[in-house]
Design a protein around this motif. Structure first.
Motif, PDB file in Angstrom:
ATOM      1  N   SER A  32       5.699   9.560   1.673  1.00 13.58           N
ATOM      2  CA  SER A  32       4.485   9.932   0.940  1.00 13.58           C
ATOM      3  C   SER A  32       4.571  11.376   0.452  1.00 13.58           C
ATOM      4  N   ARG A  69       5.318  -4.074   7.247  1.00 13.25           N
ATOM      5  CA  ARG A  69       4.701  -2.737   7.088  1.00 13.25           C
ATOM      6  C   ARG A  69       5.491  -1.878   6.127  1.00 13.25           C
ATOM      7  N   VAL A 125      12.904   3.927   4.775  1.00 13.76           N
ATOM      8  CA  VAL A 125      11.568   3.510   5.199  1.00 13.76           C
ATOM      9  C   VAL A 125      11.710   2.372   6.200  1.00 13.76           C
ATOM     10  N   HIS A 150       4.053  -0.495   2.491  1.00 16.30           N
ATOM     11  CA  HIS A 150       4.011   0.944   2.213  1.00 16.30           C
ATOM     12  C   HIS A 150       4.782   1.262   0.934  1.00 16.30           C
ATOM     13  N   ALA A 208       6.761   6.797   6.841  1.00 17.55           N
ATOM     14  CA  ALA A 208       5.614   6.673   5.931  1.00 17.55           C
ATOM     15  C   ALA A 208       5.133   8.057   5.481  1.00 17.55           C
ATOM     16  N   THR A 231       2.918   0.169  -2.146  1.00 14.60           N
ATOM     17  CA  THR A 231       1.794   1.074  -2.427  1.00 14.60           C
ATOM     18  C   THR A 231       2.285   2.324  -3.146  1.00 14.60           C
ATOM     19  N   LEU A 232       3.345   2.946  -2.632  1.00 10.65           N
ATOM     20  CA  LEU A 232       3.863   4.152  -3.282  1.00 10.65           C
ATOM     21  C   LEU A 232       4.394   3.857  -4.678  1.00 10.65           C
TER      22      LEU A 232
END
Length: 151
Positions: A41, A66, A30, A70, A37, A73-74
């Motif tokens: 995902s 960033r 990542v 990300h 991203a 969040t995942l």
């Protein structure tokens, strides 16, 4: 475009590929960009274990921020997603010191870009072998124009 059907098709394909390969899950690098991203995902949606790996090499702070946002969040949304960070700047700098320098500045810059990608690739495959996972590549726009590497 039928986005949900495309997502389902890709995640089913990834899951089937992992099953056929006898793999537990996936490893994805990542970077903070769109390509990684989307790829990370999609792998998270398979519900298989996913390891997201950050591998900074002289990264601008906005890319690191960033990427981290990300990943977090995942990890919050999918209990089977985990992460690791491998700081590769000192390793890369040691390689640059050991490698011969190209005479043309543009060529030297291209060699270093390719070297960064290869170092990151080696790191991803190390984690994949360690855990019995598959590396999922993240296409990069520059790679579509014959630069000579695929991450």
């Amino acid at each position: 475009m039928k986005t949900s059907q495309v997502i389902q098709h890709i995640t089913r394909w990834l899951d089937g590929y992992a099953k056929d390969a006898g793999s537990r899950g996936f490893v994805v690098g990542v970077s903070g960009g769109i390509d990684s991203a989307v790829t990370s995902s999609l792998t998270a949606l398979t519900k298989r274990p996913v390891l997201l790996v950050e591998m900074p090499i002289h990264q601008p702070e906005d890319q690191v921020t960033r990427a981290r946002a990300h990943i977090e969040t995942l990890e919050r949304e999918h209990e089977h997603v985990s992460s690791a960070t491998v700081e590769l700047t000192t390793v890369f700098d040691a390689l640059v010191d050991a490698w011969p320098r190209a005479k043309e500045p543009d060529r030297h810059h291209l060699l270093l870009a390719n070297g960064r990608a290869r170092l990151r690739m080696t790191t991803l495959y190390h984690f994949a072998a360690l855990h019995g996972d598959l590396v999922v590549g993240t296409g990069n726009r520059v790679e579509d124009f014959g630069v000579g590497f695929f991450t």
